[in-house]
Design a protein around this motif. Structure first.
Motif, PDB file in Angstrom:
ATOM      1  N   PHE A  65      66.126  65.527  38.960  1.00 24.66           N
ATOM      2  CA  PHE A  65      67.300  65.036  38.249  1.00 24.66           C
ATOM      3  C   PHE A  65      68.534  65.107  39.130  1.00 24.66           C
ATOM      4  CE2 PHE A  65      64.664  65.201  34.600  1.00 24.66           C
ATOM      5  CZ  PHE A  65      65.234  64.334  33.699  1.00 24.66           C
ATOM      6  N   ALA A  66      69.384  64.089  38.990  1.00 26.95           N
ATOM      7  CA  ALA A  66      70.688  64.041  39.635  1.00 26.95           C
ATOM      8  C   ALA A  66      71.729  64.212  38.529  1.00 26.95           C
ATOM      9  CB  ALA A  66      70.862  62.717  40.360  1.00 26.95           C
ATOM     10  N   LEU A  67      72.778  64.958  38.802  1.00 31.83           N
ATOM     11  CA  LEU A  67      73.735  65.337  37.769  1.00 31.83           C
ATOM     12  C   LEU A  67      74.948  64.412  37.695  1.00 31.83           C
ATOM     13  CD1 LEU A  67      73.712  69.201  38.312  1.00 31.83           C
ATOM     14  CD2 LEU A  67      72.410  67.865  36.644  1.00 31.83           C
ATOM     15  N   LYS A  68      75.367  64.135  36.480  1.00 34.76           N
ATOM     16  CA  LYS A  68      76.542  63.309  36.207  1.00 34.76           C
ATOM     17  C   LYS A  68      77.751  63.844  36.974  1.00 34.76           C
ATOM     18  CE  LYS A  68      79.680  61.923  32.516  1.00 34.76           C
ATOM     19  NZ  LYS A  68      79.966  61.979  31.090  1.00 34.76           N
ATOM     20  N   GLY A  69      78.517  62.919  37.561  1.00 30.13           N
ATOM     21  CA  GLY A  69      79.728  63.284  38.268  1.00 30.13           C
ATOM     22  C   GLY A  69      79.545  63.585  39.738  1.00 30.13           C
ATOM     23  N   ARG A  70      78.326  63.878  40.151  1.00 29.42           N
ATOM     24  CA  ARG A  70      78.077  64.151  41.562  1.00 29.42           C
ATOM     25  C   ARG A  70      78.033  62.846  42.351  1.00 29.42           C
ATOM     26  NH1 ARG A  70      73.851  69.127  42.206  1.00 29.42           N
ATOM     27  NH2 ARG A  70      75.235  70.714  41.377  1.00 29.42           N
ATOM     28  N   LYS A  71      78.175  62.984  43.646  1.00 27.85           N
ATOM     29  CA  LYS A  71      78.090  61.816  44.527  1.00 27.85           C
ATOM     30  C   LYS A  71      76.632  61.493  44.813  1.00 27.85           C
ATOM     31  CE  LYS A  71      82.546  62.479  46.697  1.00 27.85           C
ATOM     32  NZ  LYS A  71      83.266  62.873  47.903  1.00 27.85           N
ATOM     33  N   PHE A  72      76.387  60.207  45.031  1.00 32.05           N
ATOM     34  CA  PHE A  72      75.072  59.727  45.440  1.00 32.05           C
ATOM     35  C   PHE A  72      75.275  58.993  46.757  1.00 32.05           C
ATOM     36  CE2 PHE A  72      71.745  56.494  45.627  1.00 32.05           C
ATOM     37  CZ  PHE A  72      70.616  57.269  45.435  1.00 32.05           C
ATOM     38  N   TYR A  73      74.591  59.447  47.806  1.00 30.68           N
ATOM     39  CA  TYR A  73      74.717  58.853  49.130  1.00 30.68           C
ATOM     40  C   TYR A  73      73.590  57.841  49.334  1.00 30.68           C
ATOM     41  CZ  TYR A  73      77.886  62.771  49.738  1.00 30.68           C
ATOM     42  OH  TYR A  73      78.918  63.668  49.583  1.00 30.68           O
ATOM     43  N   ALA A  74      73.954  56.575  49.365  1.00 32.02           N
ATOM     44  CA  ALA A  74      72.957  55.496  49.453  1.00 32.02           C
ATOM     45  C   ALA A  74      72.550  55.236  50.893  1.00 32.02           C
ATOM     46  CB  ALA A  74      73.518  54.226  48.829  1.00 32.02           C
ATOM     47  N   TRP A  75      71.254  55.225  51.128  1.00 34.69           N
ATOM     48  CA  TRP A  75      70.706  54.860  52.426  1.00 34.69           C
ATOM     49  C   TRP A  75      70.614  53.343  52.547  1.00 34.69           C
ATOM     50  CZ3 TRP A  75      66.319  57.911  55.095  1.00 34.69           C
ATOM     51  CH2 TRP A  75      66.700  59.249  55.258  1.00 34.69           C
ATOM     52  N   CYS A  76      70.328  52.670  51.402  1.00 35.23           N
ATOM     53  CA  CYS A  76      70.130  51.220  51.422  1.00 35.23           C
ATOM     54  C   CYS A  76      69.959  50.729  49.991  1.00 35.23           C
ATOM     55  CB  CYS A  76      68.913  50.851  52.255  1.00 35.23           C
ATOM     56  SG  CYS A  76      67.364  51.598  51.672  1.00 35.23           S
ATOM     57  N   TYR A  77      69.758  49.416  49.836  1.00 31.60           N
ATOM     58  CA  TYR A  77      69.527  48.838  48.512  1.00 31.60           C
ATOM     59  C   TYR A  77      68.336  47.894  48.557  1.00 31.60           C
ATOM     60  CZ  TYR A  77      71.662  44.457  50.108  1.00 31.60           C
ATOM     61  OH  TYR A  77      71.941  43.310  50.795  1.00 31.60           O
ATOM     62  N   ASP A  78      67.812  47.601  47.368  1.00 28.20           N
ATOM     63  CA  ASP A  78      66.713  46.645  47.239  1.00 28.20           C
ATOM     64  C   ASP A  78      66.792  46.004  45.859  1.00 28.20           C
ATOM     65  OD1 ASP A  78      64.395  45.290  48.149  1.00 28.20           O
ATOM     66  OD2 ASP A  78      63.112  46.667  47.044  1.00 28.20           O
ATOM     67  N   ARG A  79      66.375  44.767  45.777  1.00 30.61           N
ATOM     68  CA  ARG A  79      66.236  44.081  44.487  1.00 30.61           C
ATOM     69  C   ARG A  79      64.742  44.049  44.168  1.00 30.61           C
ATOM     70  NH1 ARG A  79      70.686  41.758  42.451  1.00 30.61           N
ATOM     71  NH2 ARG A  79      72.368  41.297  43.888  1.00 30.61           N
ATOM     72  N   ASN A  80      64.401  44.499  42.959  1.00 28.88           N
ATOM     73  CA  ASN A  80      62.991  44.489  42.584  1.00 28.88           C
ATOM     74  C   ASN A  80      62.557  43.076  42.172  1.00 28.88           C
ATOM     75  OD1 ASN A  80      63.810  44.173  39.880  1.00 28.88           O
ATOM     76  ND2 ASN A  80      63.519  46.339  39.406  1.00 28.88           N
ATOM     77  N   ALA A  81      61.326  42.926  41.755  1.00 24.94           N
ATOM     78  CA  ALA A  81      60.774  41.610  41.397  1.00 24.94           C
ATOM     79  C   ALA A  81      61.480  40.984  40.202  1.00 24.94           C
ATOM     80  CB  ALA A  81      59.275  41.736  41.110  1.00 24.94           C
ATOM     81  N   HIS A  82      62.218  41.777  39.442  1.00 21.71           N
ATOM     82  CA  HIS A  82      62.961  41.266  38.287  1.00 21.71           C
ATOM     83  C   HIS A  82      64.390  40.896  38.654  1.00 21.71           C
ATOM     84  CE1 HIS A  82      59.581  42.617  35.920  1.00 21.71           C
ATOM     85  NE2 HIS A  82      59.727  43.828  36.395  1.00 21.71           N
ATOM     86  N   GLY A  83      64.758  41.089  39.926  1.00 19.87           N
ATOM     87  CA  GLY A  83      66.107  40.772  40.385  1.00 19.87           C
ATOM     88  C   GLY A  83      67.114  41.880  40.170  1.00 19.87           C
ATOM     89  N   ASN A  84      66.655  43.072  39.770  1.00 21.25           N
ATOM     90  CA  ASN A  84      67.559  44.193  39.505  1.00 21.25           C
ATOM     91  C   ASN A  84      67.839  44.978  40.786  1.00 21.25           C
ATOM     92  OD1 ASN A  84      67.640  43.676  36.691  1.00 21.25           O
ATOM     93  ND2 ASN A  84      65.654  44.667  36.487  1.00 21.25           N
ATOM     94  N   MET A  85      69.117  45.311  41.008  1.00 24.16           N
ATOM     95  CA  MET A  85      69.548  46.039  42.198  1.00 24.16           C
ATOM     96  C   MET A  85      69.366  47.543  42.006  1.00 24.16           C
ATOM     97  SD  MET A  85      71.185  45.717  45.227  1.00 24.16           S
ATOM     98  CE  MET A  85      72.377  44.399  45.216  1.00 24.16           C
ATOM     99  N   TRP A  86      68.751  48.176  43.009  1.00 26.03           N
ATOM    100  CA  TRP A  86      68.542  49.621  43.027  1.00 26.03           C
ATOM    101  C   TRP A  86      68.997  50.163  44.377  1.00 26.03           C
ATOM    102  CZ3 TRP A  86      65.949  52.797  39.346  1.00 26.03           C
ATOM    103  CH2 TRP A  86      65.511  52.118  38.212  1.00 26.03           C
ATOM    104  N   TYR A  87      69.523  51.388  44.366  1.00 25.26           N
ATOM    105  CA  TYR A  87      69.947  52.054  45.598  1.00 25.26           C
ATOM    106  C   TYR A  87      69.010  53.211  45.892  1.00 25.26           C
ATOM    107  CZ  TYR A  87      74.231  49.510  44.706  1.00 25.26           C
ATOM    108  OH  TYR A  87      75.141  48.518  44.462  1.00 25.26           O
ATOM    109  N   TYR A  88      68.658  53.358  47.163  1.00 23.82           N
ATOM    110  CA  TYR A  88      67.823  54.463  47.616  1.00 23.82           C
ATOM    111  C   TYR A  88      68.718  55.452  48.341  1.00 23.82           C
ATOM    112  CZ  TYR A  88      64.127  57.054  49.967  1.00 23.82           C
ATOM    113  OH  TYR A  88      63.293  58.045  50.412  1.00 23.82           O
ATOM    114  N   GLY A  89      68.594  56.723  48.012  1.00 19.62           N
ATOM    115  CA  GLY A  89      69.409  57.724  48.680  1.00 19.62           C
ATOM    116  C   GLY A  89      69.188  59.102  48.110  1.00 19.62           C
ATOM    117  N   ARG A  90      70.243  59.921  48.202  1.00 15.73           N
ATOM    118  CA  ARG A  90      70.130  61.308  47.753  1.00 15.73           C
ATOM    119  C   ARG A  90      71.394  61.720  47.014  1.00 15.73           C
ATOM    120  NH1 ARG A  90      73.037  65.007  50.466  1.00 15.73           N
ATOM    121  NH2 ARG A  90      74.056  64.369  52.394  1.00 15.73           N
TER     122      ARG A  90
END
Length: 123
Positions: free
Chosen positions: A70-95
């Motif tokens: 789980f990632a906690l509300k209010g914390r920062k998320f450091y994105a390594w990159c992004y991808d669009r899935n087969a449905h066209g939805n944007m997701w970010y990969y990171g920590r």
């Protein structure tokens, strides 16, 4: 007569258990196989986001993918990159801030703060 009813009851119970077990072991079709093929090799972005709510990081860029930590509300998320899935939805990969565990976050669950974003280089 009692023996016949007992055997019929046992057979019915066994059949129901078998159907239940098949249902438990069936994989989710809505993930489109994208949960297993999302290994990101390098960080090619400097995107920083803020998490809008507490949520699990996903193991792939689909809501049906397995939950990670789980990632906690209010914390920062450091994105390594992004991808669009087969449905066209944007997701970010990171920590998440203060953690080294990696995972995927849907665009609607974060607010952009700063940095640059590039497509994920899958390995």
């Amino acid at each position: 007569m009692k023996f016949t009813k007992r055997v019929a009851s046992l057979l019915t119970s066994g059949a129901l258990m078998g159907v239940s077990l098949v249902g438990i072991s069936a994989p989710s079709a809505s993930a489109d196989g994208g949960c297993l093929s999302t290994a990101v090799g390098v960080n090619n972005s400097s995107g920083v986001f803020q998490l809008k709510k507490t949520l699990p990081l996903k193991k792939g860029p689909y809501s049906a993918c397995e939950d990670g930590l789980f990632a906690l509300k209010g914390r920062k998320f450091y994105a390594w990159c992004y991808d669009r899935n087969a449905h066209g939805n944007m997701w970010y990969y990171g920590r998440e801030q203060f953690d080294d565990d990696m995972g995927w976050v849907y665009i609607g669950n974060v607010t952009f703060l700063s940095g640059t974003l590039n497509p994920c280089p899958f390995s």
